[in-house]
Design an enzyme around this catalytic site. Sequence first.
Site, PDB file in Angstrom:
ATOM      1  CB  SER A 146       0.553  -1.121 -41.305  1.00  0.00           C
ATOM      2  OG  SER A 146       1.198  -0.424 -40.277  1.00  0.00           O
ATOM      3  CG  ASP A 305       1.436  -1.690 -36.171  1.00  0.00           C
ATOM      4  OD1 ASP A 305       2.471  -2.225 -35.729  1.00  0.00           O
ATOM      5  OD2 ASP A 305       1.383  -1.171 -37.289  1.00  0.00           O
ATOM      6  CG  ASP A 307       3.191  -4.123 -39.509  1.00  0.00           C
ATOM      7  OD1 ASP A 307       2.529  -3.378 -38.764  1.00  0.00           O
ATOM      8  OD2 ASP A 307       3.933  -3.695 -40.410  1.00  0.00           O
ATOM      9  CG  ASP A 309       5.482  -1.176 -38.892  1.00  0.00           C
ATOM     10  OD1 ASP A 309       4.373  -1.089 -38.326  1.00  0.00           O
ATOM     11  OD2 ASP A 309       5.639  -0.935 -40.101  1.00  0.00           O
TER      12      ASP A 309
END
Length: 391
Positions: A146, A305, A307, A309
């Site tokens: 993340s 960010d 990834d 999400d």
Amino acid sequence: MNAEETFELWQKADNLPDYLQEQLDELGKDPKWVADAFGQDINFGTAGMRGRLEPGTNRINLFTVGKVTEGLARLIDENGEEAQKRGVAISFDSRYHSREFAEYAARILATHGIHVYLFDDLRPTPELSFAVRYLHTFAGINITASHNAKQYNGYKAYGEDGAQMAPENADRLFSYAQKVKDIFHIKADNVAKLRANGTLQLIGEDVDEAYLAKLKKVNIDTDLIKKNAEKLKIIYTPLHGTGKMLYDRAFRQGGFDNVIPVPSQSIIDPEFPTTIKPNPEYRDVFKPGFKLADEVDANVIIATDPDADRMGAAVRKEDGDFQVLTGNQIATLMAYYLLVHLKESGKLSNDYEIVTSVVSSALPFKIADDFGIKTKHVLTGFKYIGEEVDR
């Protein structure tokens, strides 16, 4: 075994990748590191596991990823042939070794006879959740840490609803993983063999198109966008991550053509060189965006960010400076906008409900009260909100 005995076992392993062997030789000189890296197994919870990219049972590496994946394989085997045929969707982000871990996980599962859908390249986490539902898989895996710093990576397991795996299955997965005796030699056939027998399938543009088609329906007032989009100049930064893969198509199909990427942060780079920690909630990640926005006279900056999400945003104020909005502020604005639109279009009913985590702002609940709709608190984590969606 204690930490020292486990460390010695790793030292004797005959198949450590060179980079792991070098780390083991260097970091292993510190007894405190040995105690921490080998004194316990890395925790696997409902959000999966996350840790430093280092050797050790309490770290993220090829062998801890393999161990957990073998646990998932056994969980799926337990659920029978239908679960095996439905299989697992796997995605990964831009971090060091993410692709390597994703492919290894795919090989382990496919060797069990479990059908695997492996993305051909990095993809945003929301698309993995979509893929699980779209392909009707039993589970999903995302290799990502993340918004953590570059030294980290992680492993998230998803249930058939596209949310993070429910506690019962997550616990069973971990229990099976704990029974793996030799983490260095988990059976994993080669990719060519698995693709030839059809258990490992690459996915990509086929799922992208389906995902974008669904995403197109998210906009609720296309007339408003048509009237105002050309007045809005947007700066976008993927913070060196997966948002780069689809952002241009997503914005354009939504009616926003005037979107300018931040060049230095649009390079997919596991070093995240423009920021210490690629968290779009932090003001420092917007510095290159601020500079570009002033050069082109942009109104809004949006960041995701690595990834993709987690989203952050900054808006230009009347004095010309930018204000970085918090997640709570963004959620509040979105909730109010959605409820106003529903009311004005005559679609608002008291069957609607706002769901938020216990650590989030209470302001959306006050807004919900004004609009006469229900509210509900859930525990922290996307999976708990996800559970409410299908109820």
